[in-house]
Design an enzyme around this catalytic site. Structure first.
Site, PDB file in Angstrom:
ATOM      1  N   LYS A  12     -20.726 -59.591  22.166  1.00 52.27           N
ATOM      2  CA  LYS A  12     -20.068 -58.285  22.171  1.00 52.27           C
ATOM      3  C   LYS A  12     -19.369 -58.068  20.839  1.00 52.27           C
ATOM      4  CE  LYS A  12     -15.651 -59.851  22.343  1.00 52.27           C
ATOM      5  NZ  LYS A  12     -14.674 -59.654  21.243  1.00 52.27           N
ATOM      6  N   GLY A  96     -16.253 -69.127  17.161  1.00 48.15           N
ATOM      7  CA  GLY A  96     -15.196 -68.755  16.229  1.00 48.15           C
ATOM      8  C   GLY A  96     -15.526 -67.500  15.457  1.00 48.15           C
ATOM      9  N   ALA A  97     -16.272 -66.612  16.093  1.00 48.10           N
ATOM     10  CA  ALA A  97     -16.802 -65.441  15.403  1.00 48.10           C
ATOM     11  C   ALA A  97     -16.248 -64.119  15.914  1.00 48.10           C
ATOM     12  CB  ALA A  97     -18.331 -65.427  15.528  1.00 48.10           C
ATOM     13  N   GLY A  98     -15.503 -64.135  17.023  1.00 40.72           N
ATOM     14  CA  GLY A  98     -15.030 -62.890  17.618  1.00 40.72           C
ATOM     15  C   GLY A  98     -16.099 -62.148  18.387  1.00 40.72           C
ATOM     16  N   LEU A  99     -17.189 -62.849  18.742  1.00 48.22           N
ATOM     17  CA  LEU A  99     -18.328 -62.231  19.420  1.00 48.22           C
ATOM     18  C   LEU A  99     -18.395 -62.570  20.910  1.00 48.22           C
ATOM     19  CD1 LEU A  99     -21.007 -62.916  16.651  1.00 48.22           C
ATOM     20  CD2 LEU A  99     -19.873 -60.742  17.135  1.00 48.22           C
ATOM     21  N   GLY A 101     -19.237 -65.373  22.431  1.00 44.33           N
ATOM     22  CA  GLY A 101     -20.419 -66.127  22.833  1.00 44.33           C
ATOM     23  C   GLY A 101     -20.170 -67.110  23.956  1.00 44.33           C
ATOM     24  N   GLY A 102     -19.104 -67.895  23.872  1.00 39.90           N
ATOM     25  CA  GLY A 102     -18.805 -68.861  24.924  1.00 39.90           C
ATOM     26  C   GLY A 102     -18.468 -68.197  26.243  1.00 39.90           C
ATOM     27  N   SER A 103     -17.741 -67.083  26.185  1.00 40.82           N
ATOM     28  CA  SER A 103     -17.396 -66.334  27.400  1.00 40.82           C
ATOM     29  C   SER A 103     -18.638 -65.749  28.052  1.00 40.82           C
ATOM     30  CB  SER A 103     -16.410 -65.220  27.060  1.00 40.82           C
ATOM     31  OG  SER A 103     -15.181 -65.742  26.605  1.00 40.82           O
ATOM     32  N   SER A 104     -19.557 -65.267  27.220  1.00 40.64           N
ATOM     33  CA  SER A 104     -20.794 -64.705  27.748  1.00 40.64           C
ATOM     34  C   SER A 104     -21.641 -65.780  28.417  1.00 40.64           C
ATOM     35  CB  SER A 104     -21.582 -64.029  26.621  1.00 40.64           C
ATOM     36  OG  SER A 104     -22.739 -63.395  27.125  1.00 40.64           O
ATOM     37  N   ASP A 136     -12.114 -62.785  28.192  1.00 41.03           N
ATOM     38  CA  ASP A 136     -13.340 -62.017  27.952  1.00 41.03           C
ATOM     39  C   ASP A 136     -14.396 -62.217  29.031  1.00 41.03           C
ATOM     40  OD1 ASP A 136     -12.284 -61.000  25.628  1.00 41.03           O
ATOM     41  OD2 ASP A 136     -13.423 -62.304  24.291  1.00 41.03           O
TER      42      ASP A 136
END
Length: 302
Positions: A12, A96-99, A101-104, A136
């Protein structure tokens, strides 16, 4: 034993991110629009009869106890399920990108195991677990682009206009990974942005607001003697595409691709932008109208 393969876990971006206050317990109050994008991880999940939960990294080595494992264990404990699973992850979204990814990834595990283990819990019940895993995760469980408030738990589905979903985005991820806690604890963080309304955002969705964490992330990196990659990414993207902005707590920066550049847009490497560090990642993405997993798991009730 049943299995589900090629499960998408999309990233996201925050089209804007305002910090409007802080609760007595220290949690920050925010307003944001979360948009799913077509940069994604892929998961393959096989059911196990012995109750064991295992993760297998197919390309990138992940932390020993990541959110996927925590999600599976939490669902197993709360549901009393006796089955286990093997979770295979093709990791493409950087951490660590603000995207998100781990939450998704964690949300995809919850949604898939809900079906594989025969639980068929309604989405509302999964959301209660998702919030315990991270702010998230509920957004990805809901699976729709959304107006997000509170500490991230107030999620209102938002149909984004075609001008947002159909315009390509250039994303640039510097080599640095940003620790979220450090950004929220920064003295440079603005915490009193005026409350916004959906109508104002929809009047100018590509230009609305700002990311209040951006200045704090740039200041944090400058003070940590690790260079100024985020500031450089913002400058490079502004020069090439305009309207550059950081997503989440960083470090990824994005820009809308101007109309005159869309017709000849090709995959862009950081070296094309004058950046020679092999650890930088460049990606052209588009928004998604909803989580692609929703169509695959149509037995999950709202």
């Amino acid at each position: 034993m049943p299995s589900l393969h090629h499960l998408p876990a999309p990233a996201k971006i925050n089209l804007f991110l305002h910090i409007t206050g802080r609760r007595p317990d220290g949690y920050h109050l925010l307003q944001s629009v979360f948009m799913l994008i077509d940069w994604q991880d892929t998961l393959h999940i096989d059911t196990r009869a012995d109750g064991h939960i295992r993760r297998h990294d197919l390309n990138v080595a992940l932390p020993a106890d990541d959110l996927c494992l925590k999600a599976a264990r939490l669902l197993q404990a709360e549901s009393g399920a006796t089955l286990g699973c093997d979770i295979h992850i093709e990791k493409n979204v950087p951490w660590g990108a603000g995207l998100g990814g781990g939450s998704s990834d964690a949300a995809t595990v919850l949604l898939a195991l809900n079906q594989l283990w025969g639980l068929h819990w309604p989405r509302s019940r999964l959301l209660a677990l998702a919030l315990r895993l991270g702010a998230d995760v509920p957004f990805f469980v809901r699976g729709h682009n959304a107006w997000v408030e509170g500490i991230g738990e107030q999620i209102t589905p938002l149909a984004l206009p075609d001008e947002v979903l159909q315009t390509p985005l250039m994303l640039l991820k510097p080599a640095i990974a940003v620790p979220t806690a450090a950004i929220f604890g920064s003295d440079a963080l603005k915490r009193d942005t005026k409350h916004a309304i959906v109508a104002d955002f929809l009047a100018a969705p590509k230009r609305f607001g700002q990311n209040d964490l951006q200045d704090a992330a740039v200041a944090y990196q400058a003070s940590s003697d690790s260079g100024n990659d985020i500031g450089l990414a913002l400058e490079v993207m502004q020069n090439h595409f305009g309207n550059s902005r950081m997503t989440g707590s960083g470090s990824t920066v994005f820009s809308w691709v101007p109309p005159e550049q869309i017709s000849h847009l090709t995959p862009i490497q950081p070296s094309d932008l004058g950046l020679n560090d092999a650890l930088w990642i460049g990606r052209v993405c588009r928004g998604l109208p909803q989580h692609p997993l929703l169509k695959m798991l149509d037995q999950i009730a709202d």
